[in-house]
Design a protein around this motif. Structure first.
Motif, PDB file in Angstrom:
ATOM      1  N   VAL A 121       0.874  -1.186   0.000  1.00 31.19           N
ATOM      2  CA  VAL A 121       0.000   0.000   0.000  1.00 31.19           C
ATOM      3  C   VAL A 121       0.902   1.225   0.000  1.00 31.19           C
ATOM      4  CG1 VAL A 121      -1.737   1.312   1.253  1.00 31.19           C
ATOM      5  CG2 VAL A 121      -1.826  -1.191   1.245  1.00 31.19           C
ATOM      6  N   VAL A 122       0.580   2.196  -0.831  1.00 30.30           N
ATOM      7  CA  VAL A 122       1.294   3.476  -0.825  1.00 30.30           C
ATOM      8  C   VAL A 122       0.342   4.512  -0.253  1.00 30.30           C
ATOM      9  CG1 VAL A 122       2.486   5.216  -2.211  1.00 30.30           C
ATOM     10  CG2 VAL A 122       2.586   2.792  -2.868  1.00 30.30           C
ATOM     11  N   GLY A 123       0.856   5.249   0.733  1.00 33.20           N
ATOM     12  CA  GLY A 123       0.007   6.250   1.359  1.00 33.20           C
ATOM     13  C   GLY A 123       0.793   7.485   1.736  1.00 33.20           C
ATOM     14  N   ASP A 124       0.083   8.484   2.171  1.00 33.59           N
ATOM     15  CA  ASP A 124       0.744   9.693   2.687  1.00 33.59           C
ATOM     16  C   ASP A 124      -0.082  10.238   3.818  1.00 33.59           C
ATOM     17  OD1 ASP A 124      -1.420  10.781   1.465  1.00 33.59           O
ATOM     18  OD2 ASP A 124      -0.298  11.878  -0.083  1.00 33.59           O
ATOM     19  N   GLU A 125       0.184  11.486   4.166  1.00 36.36           N
ATOM     20  CA  GLU A 125      -0.499  12.056   5.311  1.00 36.36           C
ATOM     21  C   GLU A 125      -2.002  12.147   5.087  1.00 36.36           C
ATOM     22  OE1 GLU A 125       1.798  13.361   3.527  1.00 36.36           O
ATOM     23  OE2 GLU A 125       1.247  15.333   2.732  1.00 36.36           O
ATOM     24  N   SER A 126      -2.413  12.002   3.827  1.00 37.30           N
ATOM     25  CA  SER A 126      -3.840  12.089   3.531  1.00 37.30           C
ATOM     26  C   SER A 126      -4.498  10.729   3.395  1.00 37.30           C
ATOM     27  CB  SER A 126      -4.057  12.876   2.217  1.00 37.30           C
ATOM     28  OG  SER A 126      -3.456  14.160   2.317  1.00 37.30           O
ATOM     29  N   GLY A 127      -3.698   9.694   3.447  1.00 36.43           N
ATOM     30  CA  GLY A 127      -4.263   8.368   3.308  1.00 36.43           C
ATOM     31  C   GLY A 127      -3.693   7.656   2.123  1.00 36.43           C
ATOM     32  N   ALA A 139       0.362   1.519  -9.560  1.00 32.63           N
ATOM     33  CA  ALA A 139      -0.111   2.775 -10.166  1.00 32.63           C
ATOM     34  C   ALA A 139      -0.710   3.658  -9.091  1.00 32.63           C
ATOM     35  CB  ALA A 139      -1.147   2.471 -11.231  1.00 32.63           C
ATOM     36  N   LEU A 140      -0.262   4.898  -9.053  1.00 32.09           N
ATOM     37  CA  LEU A 140      -0.726   5.825  -8.023  1.00 32.09           C
ATOM     38  C   LEU A 140      -1.918   6.624  -8.555  1.00 32.09           C
ATOM     39  CD1 LEU A 140       2.713   7.183  -6.731  1.00 32.09           C
ATOM     40  CD2 LEU A 140       1.437   5.157  -5.988  1.00 32.09           C
ATOM     41  N   ASP A 141      -2.803   6.935  -7.637  1.00 32.04           N
ATOM     42  CA  ASP A 141      -3.963   7.737  -8.021  1.00 32.04           C
ATOM     43  C   ASP A 141      -3.588   9.208  -8.172  1.00 32.04           C
ATOM     44  OD1 ASP A 141      -5.372   5.405  -7.818  1.00 32.04           O
ATOM     45  OD2 ASP A 141      -5.959   5.770  -5.719  1.00 32.04           O
ATOM     46  N   ARG A 142      -2.587   9.627  -7.439  1.00 34.82           N
ATOM     47  CA  ARG A 142      -2.188  11.035  -7.461  1.00 34.82           C
ATOM     48  C   ARG A 142      -0.741  11.113  -6.998  1.00 34.82           C
ATOM     49  NH1 ARG A 142      -2.187  12.401  -2.102  1.00 34.82           N
ATOM     50  NH2 ARG A 142      -3.556  11.163  -0.752  1.00 34.82           N
ATOM     51  N   VAL A 143      -0.197  12.290  -7.113  1.00 36.69           N
ATOM     52  CA  VAL A 143       1.157  12.508  -6.612  1.00 36.69           C
ATOM     53  C   VAL A 143       1.123  12.443  -5.096  1.00 36.69           C
ATOM     54  CG1 VAL A 143       3.049  14.159  -6.440  1.00 36.69           C
ATOM     55  CG2 VAL A 143       1.810  13.896  -8.583  1.00 36.69           C
ATOM     56  N   THR A 163       4.019  14.863   1.160  1.00 36.48           N
ATOM     57  CA  THR A 163       5.373  14.925   1.707  1.00 36.48           C
ATOM     58  C   THR A 163       5.690  13.744   2.601  1.00 36.48           C
ATOM     59  OG1 THR A 163       4.508  16.289   3.485  1.00 36.48           O
ATOM     60  CG2 THR A 163       5.468  17.419   1.596  1.00 36.48           C
ATOM     61  N   LEU A 164       4.727  13.078   3.214  1.00 45.24           N
ATOM     62  CA  LEU A 164       4.982  11.955   4.122  1.00 45.24           C
ATOM     63  C   LEU A 164       4.588  10.631   3.473  1.00 45.24           C
ATOM     64  CD1 LEU A 164       3.817  13.467   7.521  1.00 45.24           C
ATOM     65  CD2 LEU A 164       6.118  13.340   6.595  1.00 45.24           C
ATOM     66  N   ALA A 165       4.893  10.546   2.184  1.00 50.45           N
ATOM     67  CA  ALA A 165       4.526   9.314   1.469  1.00 50.45           C
ATOM     68  C   ALA A 165       5.389   8.142   1.952  1.00 50.45           C
ATOM     69  CB  ALA A 165       4.733   9.519  -0.017  1.00 50.45           C
ATOM     70  N   GLU A 166       4.770   6.964   1.898  1.00 48.62           N
ATOM     71  CA  GLU A 166       5.518   5.763   2.262  1.00 48.62           C
ATOM     72  C   GLU A 166       4.849   4.544   1.647  1.00 48.62           C
ATOM     73  OE1 GLU A 166       5.570   5.595   6.468  1.00 48.62           O
ATOM     74  OE2 GLU A 166       3.475   4.996   6.669  1.00 48.62           O
ATOM     75  N   TRP A 207       8.503  11.896  -3.202  1.00 50.32           N
ATOM     76  CA  TRP A 207       8.137  11.870  -4.622  1.00 50.32           C
ATOM     77  C   TRP A 207       8.873  12.991  -5.335  1.00 50.32           C
ATOM     78  CZ3 TRP A 207       5.947   8.130  -7.118  1.00 50.32           C
ATOM     79  CH2 TRP A 207       5.549   8.308  -8.419  1.00 50.32           C
ATOM     80  N   PRO A 208       9.557  12.637  -6.416  1.00 51.06           N
ATOM     81  CA  PRO A 208      10.356  13.677  -7.073  1.00 51.06           C
ATOM     82  C   PRO A 208       9.466  14.788  -7.639  1.00 51.06           C
ATOM     83  CG  PRO A 208      10.275  11.708  -8.415  1.00 51.06           C
ATOM     84  CD  PRO A 208       9.627  11.356  -7.123  1.00 51.06           C
ATOM     85  N   VAL A 209       9.797  16.006  -7.236  1.00 40.28           N
ATOM     86  CA  VAL A 209       9.074  17.187  -7.732  1.00 40.28           C
ATOM     87  C   VAL A 209       9.979  17.866  -8.745  1.00 40.28           C
ATOM     88  CG1 VAL A 209       8.061  19.414  -7.133  1.00 40.28           C
ATOM     89  CG2 VAL A 209       7.880  17.473  -5.560  1.00 40.28           C
ATOM     90  N   ALA A 210       9.449  18.201  -9.898  1.00 38.21           N
ATOM     91  CA  ALA A 210      10.259  18.844 -10.921  1.00 38.21           C
ATOM     92  C   ALA A 210      10.880  20.092 -10.341  1.00 38.21           C
ATOM     93  CB  ALA A 210       9.395  19.201 -12.124  1.00 38.21           C
ATOM     94  N   SER A 211      12.192  20.161 -10.379  1.00 39.67           N
ATOM     95  CA  SER A 211      12.876  21.295  -9.760  1.00 39.67           C
ATOM     96  C   SER A 211      12.935  22.455 -10.746  1.00 39.67           C
ATOM     97  CB  SER A 211      14.288  20.872  -9.362  1.00 39.67           C
ATOM     98  OG  SER A 211      15.004  20.459 -10.501  1.00 39.67           O
TER      99      SER A 211
END
Lengths: 609, 294
Positions: free
Chosen positions: A251-257, A276-280, A283-286, A305-309
């Motif tokens: 399971v991939v989740g973050d601070e939002s679930g 496959a992720l539903d969204r980006v 910051t606390l993804a795991e 998650w890499p953010v385009a710099s």
């Protein structure tokens, strides 16, 4: 007992035998008290001689046999006494036993019965100690970061003193410490390595060579761990899992679930699954392997998650740069942070250069040294670079050669380019010449100390070249922007492995990482100009001036991950049985004395010759 | 027999004198030349021939026999002298055993024989062996008491000697041949029969009077007994059991019987006398046997 003896010292190895000297006066007394024979006077002894001769002749064979037997037995006893007879009694071998507990981090893993493996190690060690103490002293040690002594050699062990305070498993000490210590311990002692994990084949060989027995304890529960997490698409992850994956789900989740649907795992030789992720993720993804197993350390992997710099660009130009501005405007949302970028005159840019990811110098013909940073030189000159500028004058030039293998230029169509103002350049060493013109290297990549640069030595204004009107220029600028404004080789890394090296980017400060409100110190890697990531799982930030870089640290192929059954319990080998020797001379001497007395009596009774 | 018993009591001496007279009546004539002796000598009566040996008187050669037989033979004539009694008393240590009873009895026998001879008017010599002094000679009734004193003075000897040489030495000192009475228990290392035979071959009418004592046969068994030879002093430690003692007694008797047989073979008169025997009866036997006759 020591006596002076002619100026020397006379001693006795077995003074107890001196007690036999008391027999001397006893023998003297017996001698004086002996029964004397009764004397008879006979008229003619030859008659008696005949009587005794006849008597002897009658018992001749008995007499000879008895005489021979006594002589033979006396001789035999004498030989036996000289040969030093002794009674050999076997004794149970005794010796010291050293039990070393595996108290390293992996023993925190749970066994099949739900208890930590270390508890099994401790119980097995205590059971072995109870057996070993019958053979001699027992000492206990534990291997965590280092080899530690739990209890010195003792014949009476108290469990609460020896093992109860052993503490929690920690560290990842090497078995080399145990093998090295073995050389310091008496070779006659038994050394047992009590562990919950089967040593590797090479370790088993090394332990065997060092005469260290391996005693297994506990049985790790079936488990799996996350080995690797990579980004395989804009919203796709590839996760490699090892171990028993039956009934496990990623399971991939973050601070939002959760940011994806639970991904059930199946036995797969590659162990890799795509998610496959539903969204980006936030910051606390795991990535989490559910449900948790007996070894939870590798069941959770934090992610960044890499953010385009977007780079901050400083344009140094004395005149308008419409082509350059148009390009920046085109990449403003993706590669360039327009809000953080700026433009300045030639006289003030050096103080500002440190705040930008990239400094673009346009037609700056005054040759001055460059501060540390990343530079794109467009028709500009500089010193202290591997590239040498021959003069200040711009002259027409023609492209003579393109480095077709370099990704920056290999796809460009430069056939129709017109160059009216270009600088004369020299220098082939220390730089990569991507495009060569009739005036020398035209497009050059190079590094000079803390300075990285790309130099396109022509005036890009539309009045002097048609490059600004061709698609090649934005492509060159975009490639240069990405090449110079982002550290090489760090693209797409979602999570770093614990204790891996951390190269710093420009402007970043080493020595510590931020983790929420706290900081975690780092150790400098001795062999490279890098820092070692901490032994800690989580999200961290790399301090720098301006926006900090975020990174995630996870075990990824945990070294303590129990992957095999623990070795079998061991039966303590017995110490070599000893042999005690007790002299058997005394019985033989006594027998000889009795035989001599018997012979003397028989001889005087004329029973033997 | 108590060793302190006088050798001859007056009563015994008187009986011996009567005994001597009664015995003499059986003989013929005067003692000198009357008593026929077996001694060969220089008398007138031819008795026998014997082979010549160097040292013989050449006048005694029988030339007629030489012409007939071709051998030098000497004529021997019966001696016509009165026989001399030589009493040879064994004074070895074995004779002194058992309180000297055997020696004392031997002295009594010697005293009695000498007394009878002196009363007859015969010469008597008394000597001891082994290695005794030269024999002392006595003659006539007048020297009877001197003779008895001499016999009484005989003591046992500490000196060991060999029978042959001892008897030879004694007899060399005896000028004339006669009757040799050897009084002994005949316990000797050397062969006593051989010595006596040598005496006879030297011309003595040899008589052997064997003195025995019952105590010689009595020895108690014992676990540790040190047997010491009375003659030689040699010792031997043995266990004496009854069987051994019995065997000893048997061997002792066999020894005596063998001695008697050997003496008889050598034509030597033998009379065994026990120390418990009555001397008078012993003397009667001796005289009847012709002990004092050649």
């Amino acid at each position: 007992m020591v006596f002076p003896f002619f100026g020397e010292t006379l001693a006795f190895a077995h003074p107890e035998w001196l007690r036999a000297l008391f027999l001397v006066p006893v023998l003297l007394v017996l001698w004086f008290l002996r029964r004397r024979p009764e004397e008879r006077l006979v008229p003619w002894l030859p008659l008696w001689d005949r009587v005794f001769a006849e008597r002897r002749a009658r018992s001749g064979w008995i007499r000879r046999l008895l005489s021979f037997l006594i002589a033979a037995v006396t001789l035999g006893l004498g030989i036996l006494i000289v040969a030093g007879p002794y009674f050999a009694r076997s004794q149970r071998g005794r010796g010291d036993t050293i039990l070393v507990l595996d108290g390293r981090y992996p023993t925190r893993a749970l066994s099949s019965d739900g208890r930590p493996l270390f508890e099994h190690v401790r119980e097995e060690a205590w059971a072995l100690a109870q057996t070993a103490i019958q053979d001699g002293g027992v000492s206990l040690g534990i291997l965590r970061e280092h080899l530690e002594v739990l209890s010195p050699p003792s014949d009476t062990l108290v469990e609460t003193e020896a093992l109860a305070d052993a503490g929690a498993p920690r560290g990842f000490g090497s078995l080399d410490a145990l093998i090295e210590a073995r050389t310091l311990w008496p070779s006659s002692s038994r050394v047992l390595w009590v562990t919950a994990h089967s040593p590797s084949e090479s370790e088993m060989v090394a332990l065997g060579d060092a005469r260290i027995l391996v005693a297994g304890a506990g049985n790790p529960a079936p488990q799996a761990g996350i080995m690797e997490v990579t980004q395989s698409g804009d919203l796709e992850l590839t996760v490699r899992v090892a171990g028993s994956v039956e009934n496990r789900t990623l399971v991939v989740g973050d601070e939002s679930g959760p940011v994806c649907k639970p991904r059930p795992l199946r036995e797969d030789p590659t162990g890799s699954v795509k998610i496959a992720l539903d969204r980006v993720p936030g910051t606390l993804a795991e990535v989490v392997l559910e449900p948790r197993d007996g070894f939870v350390e590798d069941d959770r992997v934090p992610l960044v998650w890499p953010v385009a710099s977007r780079s901050r660009v400083l344009i140094v130009a004395s005149a308008t740069t419409p082509a350059l501005d148009a390009f920046l405007a085109s990449v403003a949302g993706e590669d360039v942070d327009i809000a953080a970028s700026g433009r300045t005159e030639a006289n003030a840019w050096r103080e500002l250069a440190a705040n930008y990811d990239l400094v673009i110098l346009v037609n700056q013909t005054e040759a001055l040294p460059l501060p540390a940073g990343n530079y794109l030189l467009l028709g500009s000159r500089a010193v202290d670079l591997p590239l040498e500028f021959a003069g200040e004058e711009f002259r027409p030039a023609e492209i003579t050669e393109v480095e077709s293998t370099d990704p920056l230029v290999r796809a460009l169509d430069l056939s129709g380019i017109r160059i009216e103002r270009a600088l004369t350049t020299r220098g082939d060493t220390g730089v990569e010449v991507l495009i060569r013109s009739s005036l020398g290297p035209l497009l050059v990549r190079g590094t000079s100390g803390p300075r990285r640069f790309l130099s396109l030595s022509l005036d890009i204004s539309t009045a002097h070249t048609n490059l600004a009107l061709l698609p090649a220029l934005p492509l060159i600028l975009r490639a240069a922007l990405r090449e110079l404004a982002q550290p090489p080789g760090d693209e797409g890394i979602l999570v770093h492995r614990i204790d891996s090296p951390l190269p710093l980017r420009a402007g970043e400060k080493g020595g510590w990482l931020g983790s929420g409100d706290s900081t975690t110190p780092l150790e400098r890697d001795e062999t490279a100009e890098t820092w070692r990531l901490p032994w800690k799982v989580g999200h961290f930030t790399v301090p720098r001036e301006g926006p900090a870089r975020r990174l995630a640290v996870a075990w990824l192929d945990h070294p303590a991950r129990p992957t095999a059954q623990s070795p079998k319990a061991v039966i303590l080998p017995p110490f070599p049985s000893g042999e005690s020797r007790e002299s058997a001379r005394l019985p033989f001497v006594a027998s000889l004395a009795i035989l001599l007395i018997l012979g003397w009596i028989l001889f005087h009774r004329d029973a033997i010759d | 027999m108590n060793p302190r018993t006088p050798l001859l009591t007056p009563e015994l001496l008187a009986r011996l004198e009567r005994l001597e007279l009664s015995v003499r009546r059986l003989a013929r004539g005067d003692p000198r030349g009357e008593i026929a002796t077996r001694q060969r000598g220089h008398g007138l009566l031819f008795q026998d021939h014997r082979p010549y040996v160097p040292g013989d008187d050449p006048r005694l050669l029988d030339w007629n026999a030489y012409l007939r037989l071709g051998e030098l033979l000497v004529r021997e004539a019966a001696a016509e002298e009165s026989p001399r009694l030589v009493c040879l008393v064994d004074v070895s240590r074995s004779m002194s055993m058992h309180d000297g009873r055997k020696l004392h009895f031997a002295k009594r026998v010697a005293a009695a024989l000498g007394a009878v001879s002196l009363l007859r008017g015969q010469a008597v010599s008394i000597a001891v062996f082994p290695l005794g002094r030269e024999p002392a000679s006595y003659f006539g009734r007048e020297q009877l008491w001197s003779y008895l004193e001499a016999v009484s003075a005989i003591r046992d000897s500490e000196v060991r000697g060999e029978w042959n040489s001892s008897l030879e030495a004694v007899l060399r000192a005896t000028r004339s041949r006669g009757i040799a009475c050897v009084i002994s228990d005949f316990f000797a290392e050397a062969d006593p029969v051989r010595a006596l035979a040598q005496l006879r071959r030297r011309g003595f009418s040899t008589k052997a009077i064997e003195i025995i004592d019952d105590e010689d046969e009595r020895i108690a068994p014992g676990e540790r007994v040190l047997l010491r030879d009375a003659e030689t002093g040699r010792v031997r430690q043995e266990k004496l059991d009854s069987a051994s003692v019995r065997r000893y007694v048997q061997l002792l008797r066999e020894h005596r019987e063998r001695l008697q047989t050997q003496l008889k073979a050598e034509r030597i008169a033998h009379r065994r006398a026990n120390t418990t025997d009555d001397l008078e009866s012993v003397m009667v036997d001796l005289l009847r046997q012709g002990t004092l006759s050649d």
